[in-house]
Enzyme design. Structure first.
Site, short mmCIF file in Angstrom:
data_model
loop_
_atom_site.label_atom_id
_atom_site.label_comp_id
_atom_site.label_asym_id
_atom_site.label_seq_id
_atom_site.Cartn_x
_atom_site.Cartn_y
_atom_site.Cartn_z
CD GLU A 233 108.40 102.65 92.16
OE1 GLU A 233 108.07 102.04 93.19
OE2 GLU A 233 107.58 103.23 91.42
CG HIS B 254 106.25 106.94 92.98
ND1 HIS B 254 104.95 107.40 93.00
CD2 HIS B 254 106.22 105.70 93.51
CE1 HIS B 254 104.17 106.48 93.53
NE2 HIS B 254 104.91 105.43 93.87
CG ASP C 110 102.21 103.34 96.21
OD1 ASP C 110 102.93 102.32 96.15
OD2 ASP C 110 102.47 104.40 95.61
CG HIS D 274 107.50 103.34 97.55
ND1 HIS D 274 106.48 103.62 98.43
CD2 HIS D 274 106.96 103.49 96.31
CE1 HIS D 274 105.38 103.90 97.76
NE2 HIS D 274 105.64 103.84 96.47
ZN ZN Z 1 104.38 103.82 94.87
#
Ligand code: ZN
Length: 171
Positions: free
Chosen positions: A41, A105, A116, A103
């Protein structure tokens, strides 16, 4: 060059508040989405300005050396992200600042994990302004706006590109 509001992605959680995301930011998030068994990630902060109820996202940071990156986690540890926000604040004369987080995934159509939601909840407690939260995925991106300790998914009103990009405000 940069700085122009060149066909931004326009998103809204409720038809009232608007979030404009510059193409450069959308393309940066898309560019960090990884595939494959060894993918990690990525993430960073979103930089822009608050305009009343609206948010304009003009820039973002990208993963830095001390950030924690695994297949299922991005933890923004490196102090360079905050430094970037401070630099933006100073160079803009106090208009540009931290406006949220992004971010990636490792999934086609991402949605926020419980972690999250928990992380964003902590971040929102430190901010009085609405914050933008983005998750980039293989085929789409998830966008949310955090207001009053609640993050609501946003839908797209207008795409920044001609539909070529993936981060076109999923839903
Ligand atoms: Zn996440």
């Amino acid at each position: 060059m940069s700085g122009m509001l060149d066909r931004p992605l326009i998103l809204t959680p409720d038809g009232l508040r608007l979030v404009a995301v510059h193409q450069k930011v959308v393309e940066t998030i898309e560019g960090w989405v990884e595939r494959g068994s060894r993918s990690r990630e990525a993430g960073g902060i979103l930089i822009g300005s608050h305009r009343g109820d609206h948010v304009e996202v003009t820039d973002c940071t990208v993963p830095m050396r001390r950030d924690a990156r695994t297949r299922t986690l991005f933890d923004r540890v490196d102090g360079g992200h905050q430094d970037a926000a401070i630099r933006a604040w100073r160079s803009s004369g106090g208009t540009d600042t931290y406006v949220g987080e992004w971010h990636t995934h490792p999934e086609a159509h991402p949605s926020p994990s419980l972690l999250d939601r928990w992380t964003w909840g902590r971040i929102m407690r430190r901010s009085r302004e609405p914050l933008v939260f983005a998750i980039g995925g293989w085929d789409s991106c998830w966008w949310g706006l955090g207001v009053d300790a609640r993050v609501r998914a946003m839908r797209m009103l207008s795409s920044g590109s001609d539909g070529a990009g993936r981060c076109l405000g999923a839903i």
